[in-house]
Every structure is written in structure tokens, then in C-alpha cells.
Design an enzyme around this catalytic site. Structure first.
Site, PDB file in Angstrom:
ATOM      1  N   HIS A 109       0.798  -1.223   0.000  1.00 12.36           N
ATOM      2  CA  HIS A 109       0.000   0.000   0.000  1.00 12.36           C
ATOM      3  C   HIS A 109       0.836   1.281   0.000  1.00 12.36           C
ATOM      4  CE1 HIS A 109      -3.422  -2.465   0.119  1.00 12.36           C
ATOM      5  NE2 HIS A 109      -3.629  -2.537   1.417  1.00 12.36           N
ATOM      6  N   HIS A 181      -9.867   1.911   0.525  1.00 10.51           N
ATOM      7  CA  HIS A 181      -9.775   0.730   1.393  1.00 10.51           C
ATOM      8  C   HIS A 181     -10.863   0.731   2.467  1.00 10.51           C
ATOM      9  CE1 HIS A 181      -7.989  -2.519   3.697  1.00 10.51           C
ATOM     10  NE2 HIS A 181      -6.983  -2.614   2.845  1.00 10.51           N
ATOM     11  N   GLU A 301     -11.763  -3.778  -2.870  1.00 10.64           N
ATOM     12  CA  GLU A 301     -10.817  -2.792  -3.373  1.00 10.64           C
ATOM     13  C   GLU A 301     -10.635  -2.951  -4.884  1.00 10.64           C
ATOM     14  OE1 GLU A 301      -7.214  -3.068  -0.805  1.00 10.64           O
ATOM     15  OE2 GLU A 301      -8.503  -4.501   0.261  1.00 10.64           O
TER      16      GLU A 301
END
Length: 340
Positions: A109, A181, A301
Site C-alpha cells: 500500500h 480501502h 478494493e
């Protein structure tokens, strides 16, 4: 009320002391709160089949809740690269770039300080129905090449659907993969485990993973496996996997339905459409974040595939000068009348 974008209100401070604001959008029965810290989708309030409203994303009442949460990324905008890059490295145009290894040996991420930990510039969207967030990620930030200028516009359409549009440009070749997210619980945040929700994913293939959640080979058919959500069924638990959306593999242009999530108790339905080729299903089995326990929210996602910078056989995430990255995901809300 047709539409409303309230003046930003103070929501707390980032760890470096920067003031954080909350933007509230309301239209056609949907009420959304967005923080300029991390681009966080703080709340989404929609009615159930009886008209009772509830917040259907997991979140916290103030910025401190997100900063102190041991399970990060709640509701956040993820970048520069959502999901994992194996070994914390990738090679582009013959040059290898080293990234933080913040998930075992992987970069996850965007690294140690991804876009979820930045305070974004914010302003009303041009059409008056949303908020536009923007930031500039300097060349070399978290190891990624190129000066990347990014924007994300959160807006409500005439039907009360939430539309997130991401754009980015760069001054040097780089890789980009952006997503949101949020953890969804259509029974309402704090209503318990979401594993009883029914889920359909428009995906005939999934990317097989190794023990480090990195793809091991080409996409595999879901038929006859626990990854087959082509017909609606209970979500259950034990998922943190990338599904290869049928519209992505077919090369269809524009946004297509990626997933539908349904809570038979409240009757709420979430429909996700996207221009992205993949969808990461994460059932939150591992997190224990204050009031929320494992599997109390489901992340859907929309994104490119994990480790794409190291996988030339996957859809490319490379962005070059003169090009524009653009991605759109819409979350539509409704109800179904069948009662349990």
C-alpha cells in the site's frame, strides 16, 4: 434536499500537527463524510428497506482513531501502489527501484508513509456535488520514481451513488495503482460480523497466491473452488485475494459491474462498478481495531493486480510522462424486499 456540500469542519490534527478537515456530502438520501487526512471515507449513511439510516462503512469519530488504529487503512485512499510489490523492489526501463518492506518482505500500500498518511489539499468539486482532493508526491518518495501529481474526486450522483475518480500525471516513468480501502458492513457499523452478507463478483478467475500473498502464476479459474462468487453466496471469511474481473479480461471499455453485496437482514444492497481490471476481496480476518473485531467489515478494493510491476503478463501499471492515469469506481446503494 437535492444536493449539499457543507463547508469543511475541523476534525482533528495529523501526527505532524497539520489541521484535518471533514467534508460532508449529501444527495438523494446518501450522506457521506470524507477526511482530507488520508482521503479517508469516514462514513456513508444510507437507509435500509424500512427507511432506517445507518453508517455502512467502518470508521472512527475523530482523526486520532485512525492514527492510533493497529489495523491501518480504514477507509483510506491507497497509493502510490495499492496491494503488494514482492521483495520491495521492481525494475522499470532497466533500473531497479528499492521500496520499503512494510509487509514481511513486500512493499504494501505504498510503503511506510503512503497516501493514507498524508493530508491532502481539498476544495469543492467543479460540479458542486463533491470534494476534490489533490497532492504531489515528490520524486523518490517511498522509493518510487517521478514527481506524481494526484487527484481524487469524491462525488454523489443524482441517484445518491458515490463516485470516486482518480487522476495522476508524472514527470518520469513510474508505476501507479490507486484504490479506496473502506470496510463495508451493510448491517451498519458495529452490527457484528459481515460474513453473512451475500456477495457476487463478476470474475471467472483469481490470482493464486503464495504464503506472502504474492501471485505465483497466471490467473486460475474459480470454477469448483471457494473463490467462485459468480452467483451470489455468503461471503464467509478467509479471503485476501485479487479477483480478475471479467470486464477487465474482455477488454471492455468504460465501467462495468464488479461486485454486488447484499445484507439479507437490513435489505441494503451495494453495487460496485469500476474501470479497473481487478478487485481485492479482504474479509478483515486479522484486524482487531478498537470497537471492531475480525470479519466485521468487507473490503472490496478495485485496483490493478498485486505485484504487477514485476509481472509483465499482468495489466500494466506503468505511467509515463505525457500520459494520464484515470480510474473511476462507483458505489451504488439500494434495497431488496425479501426479508429473513
Amino acid at each position: 434536499m437535492t444536493t449539499a456540500v457543507t463547508a469543511p469542519e475541523r476534525a482533528g490534527s495529523a501526527p505532524d500537527g497539520t489541521l484535518v478537515h471533514r467534508w460532508v456530502l449529501e444527495r438523494a438520501g446518501t450522506r457521506v463524510a470524507v477526511l482530507d487526512y488520508g482521503g479517508i471515507l469516514q462514513s456513508v449513511e444510507v437507509p435500509d428497506r424500512d427507511g432506517v439510516r445507518a453508517d455502512v462503512v467502518l470508521g472512527f469519530g475523530d482523526v486520532a482513531g485512525y492514527v492510533d488504529c493497529p489495523s491501518p487503512y480504514f477507509g483510506a485512499l491507497i497509493g502510490r501502489y495499492a496491494n503488494r510489490i514482492a521483495g520491495g523492489a521492481f525494475t522499470l526501463d532497466g533500473r531497479t527501484y528499492r521500496l520499503p518492506r512494510n509487509n514481511g518482505t513486500n512493499c504494501l500500500h505504498g510503503g511506510e508513509r503512503g497516501f493514507d498518511k498524508r493530508v491532502w489539499d481539498a476544495e469543492p468539486a467543479a460540479d458542486g456535488h463533491g470534494v476534490r482532493l489533490s497532492l504531489v508526491s515528490p520524486d523518490g518518495e517511498e522509493g518510487f520514481p517521478g514527481r506524481l501529481a494526484v487527484s481524487a474526486t469524491y462525488a454523489l450522483d443524482a441517484a445518491g451513488a458515490l463516485r470516486i475518480e482518480y487522476r495522476a500525471v508524472t514527470d518520469a516513468p513510474t508505476v501507479v495503482n490507486l484504490t479506496n480501502h473502506s470496510y463495508w458492513n451493510l448491517g451498519g457499523a458495529g452490527s457484528g460480523r459481515a460474513g453473512g452478507h451475500r456477495l457476487r463478483i463478476a470474475a471467472g478467475h483469481v490470482t493464486p497466491l503464495d504464503g506472502d500473498s504474492v501471485p505465483t502464476g497466471p490467473p486460475a479459474p474459480v470454477a469448483g473452488t471457494r473463490f467462485d462468487f459468480r452467483e451470489p453466496r455468503e461471503v464467509g471469511s478467509g479471503y485476501d485475494h485479487n479477483f480478475v474481473l471479467d470486464q477487465g479480461t474482455s477488454g471492455a471499455s468504460g465501467a462495468s459491474v464488479a461486485a454486488e453485496l447484499y445484507d439479507p437482514v437490513s435489505g441494503r444492497v451495494l453495487t460496485v462498478t469500476t474501470t479497473e481490471p481487478g478487485l481485492q476481496l479482504y474479509t478483515g480476518d486479522a484486524f482487531d481495531a478498537g470497537p471492531f473485531g475480525p470479519c466485521e467489515g468487507i473490503a472490496l478494493e478495485t485496483q490493478h493486480f498485486p505485484d504487477s510491476p514485476n509481472r509483465p503478463d499482468f495489466p500494466s501499471t506503468v505511467l509515463r510522462p505525457g500520459e494520464e492515469f484515470r480510474s473511476v469506481t462507483t458505489y451504488g446503494f439500494g434495497t431488496a424486499d425479501d426479508r429473513v
